[in-house]
Design a protein around this motif. Structure first.
Motif, PDB file in Angstrom:
ATOM      1  N   PRO A 267      10.599  45.898 -13.358  1.00 56.68           N
ATOM      2  CA  PRO A 267      10.881  44.858 -12.359  1.00 56.68           C
ATOM      3  C   PRO A 267      11.971  43.915 -12.856  1.00 56.68           C
TER       4      PRO A 267
ATOM      5  N   LEU B 212      12.817  34.928  -7.729  1.00 55.71           N
ATOM      6  CA  LEU B 212      12.711  36.153  -6.939  1.00 55.71           C
ATOM      7  C   LEU B 212      12.404  37.323  -7.870  1.00 55.71           C
TER       8      LEU B 212
ATOM      9  N   LYS C  83      11.519  41.399  -8.068  1.00 56.06           N
ATOM     10  CA  LYS C  83      11.607  42.664  -7.337  1.00 56.06           C
ATOM     11  C   LYS C  83      10.821  43.735  -8.087  1.00 56.06           C
ATOM     12  N   ASN C  84       9.982  44.433  -7.338  1.00 54.77           N
ATOM     13  CA  ASN C  84       9.151  45.494  -7.904  1.00 54.77           C
ATOM     14  C   ASN C  84       9.597  46.839  -7.339  1.00 54.77           C
TER      15      ASN C  84
ATOM     16  N   ILE D  76       2.826  41.398  -7.147  1.00 54.30           N
ATOM     17  CA  ILE D  76       4.041  41.769  -6.420  1.00 54.30           C
ATOM     18  C   ILE D  76       3.798  43.120  -5.756  1.00 54.30           C
TER      19      ILE D  76
ATOM     20  N   GLU E  72       9.459  42.629  -2.873  1.00 52.91           N
ATOM     21  CA  GLU E  72       9.937  41.481  -3.634  1.00 52.91           C
ATOM     22  C   GLU E  72       9.223  40.227  -3.149  1.00 52.91           C
ATOM     23  N   GLU E  73       9.037  39.316  -4.048  1.00 50.92           N
ATOM     24  CA  GLU E  73       8.341  38.068  -3.739  1.00 50.92           C
ATOM     25  C   GLU E  73       9.079  36.914  -4.408  1.00 50.92           C
ATOM     26  N   THR E  74       9.117  35.774  -3.708  1.00 54.54           N
ATOM     27  CA  THR E  74       9.624  34.546  -4.314  1.00 54.54           C
ATOM     28  C   THR E  74       8.431  33.767  -4.845  1.00 54.54           C
TER      29      THR E  74
END
Length: 314
Positions: free
Chosen positions: A50, A74, A76-77, A110, A115-117
């Motif tokens: 990630p 941010l 990202k996975n 995640i 993707e997560e913030t």
């Protein structure tokens, strides 16, 4: 066969260095094999490391007591399965000196191929900083460096640490000084008087303040004359003195015998208390203003028998 014809048998000593070399070579081969298998599984199943990036740092609240800081990261996975955020470690320092640090455990998950913030809330208490470092003064701007470590658990790779850093500046705000230099009557009567408050505001901060509104109350001779609204926004220059005129309406008859001292032009005691709402390069702030035991003057306009000159203007 003669004894001299027998093959000679020689005992060969295996040196420890040779053993270590053989052992090291075997371990390296195992590591390479595992890595090769891992890369093939990663390529076949689609696993990957990630990524994380700081997208924004903002200050929802800044006042004289504290600054609320929110770090948006941010993540990202790329993997086909969700990955858990095990821990988030954070540190804020200034010129190599720690201001605050903390740990956020079990910070969430995640989603797969998503993707997560992630928002990291940090509360910086100014008294803690000023009590620790004497050279950090109210009104100053200090540099900061935020360090964040995201610890995640990813299949194939195991537990990983994603380190991040971001630099910037943060203010240590100081409340402005305020003085009611004089009150100028625009229309005078015992029932209702329209006047203008001539305020002097000294901004002791190393940054400009955009004055948007005032929320305050004024007392003359211990009698409240209420408050008023700012006619238009104005800029308070950093480390500078600015003057603001504010219209106000009050009833002189409420002052009793103190009214005659006002009319004769004697100094009149006053107090002020409230807040100002300002814009800054770091966001909006609500700062207190107060003045106790001040003395001001009252001036009448020409229409009401005054000289209306500005010889004693600031």
């Amino acid at each position: 066969m003669a004894s001299s014809d027998k093959p000679e048998i020689v005992d060969r000593d295996v040196k420890e260095d040779d053993k270590d070399e053989e052992k090291g070579g075997f371990i390296d081969k195992v590591k390479d094999f595992i890595q090769d298998i891992g890369e093939k599984i990663e390529g076949a199943i689609g696993f990957g490391k990630p990524t994380a990036d700081v997208t924004e740092i903002h200050f929802p609240t800044i006042n004289l007591e504290k600054a609320e800081i929110v770090v948006d990261v941010l993540i990202k996975n790329p993997n086909p399965v969700p990955i858990p955020l095990i821990d988030i470690n954070y540190l804020i320092e200034s010129d190599g000196r720690k201001l605050i640090s903390g740990l956020i455990p079990d910070a969430g998950t995640i989603r797969a191929h998503g993707e997560e913030t992630v928002k990291i809330p940090i509360h910086l208490v100014y008294d803690d900083i000023k009590n620790t470092y004497d050279d950090i003064k109210p009104g100053s701007i200090i540099p900061y460096r935020i360090k964040v470590d995201f610890i995640v658990d990813v299949p194939i790779f195991g537990r990983l640490t994603l380190p991040l850093e971001k630099t910037g500046e943060i203010p240590v705000p100081y409340k402005p000084d305020i003085d009611l230099e004089k009150i100028k009557f625009e229309r005078f009567s015992f029932e209702e008087t329209v006047a203008v408050l001539h305020l002097k505001l000294e901004n002791k901060n190393d940054f400009d303040l955009g004055l948007n509104s005032l929320d305050y109350e004024v007392w003359l001779s211990n009698v409240s004359i209420g408050g008023a609204e700012l006619a238009e926004s104005t800029k308070l220059d950093k480390n500078g003195i600015n003057y603001v005129d504010i219209p106000i309406t009050f009833k002189p008859k409420d002052f009793g015998s103190a009214l005659w001292d006002m009319i004769r032009g004697k100094g009149t005691g006053y107090s002020m208390k409230g807040h100002i709402n300002v814009d800054t390069p770091f966001g909006a702030m609500k700062l207190p203003i107060s003045k106790e035991g001040g003395t001001t003057r009252l001036k009448k306009s020409k229409e009401d028998g005054g000289d209306d000159d500005d010889d004693d203007e600031e």
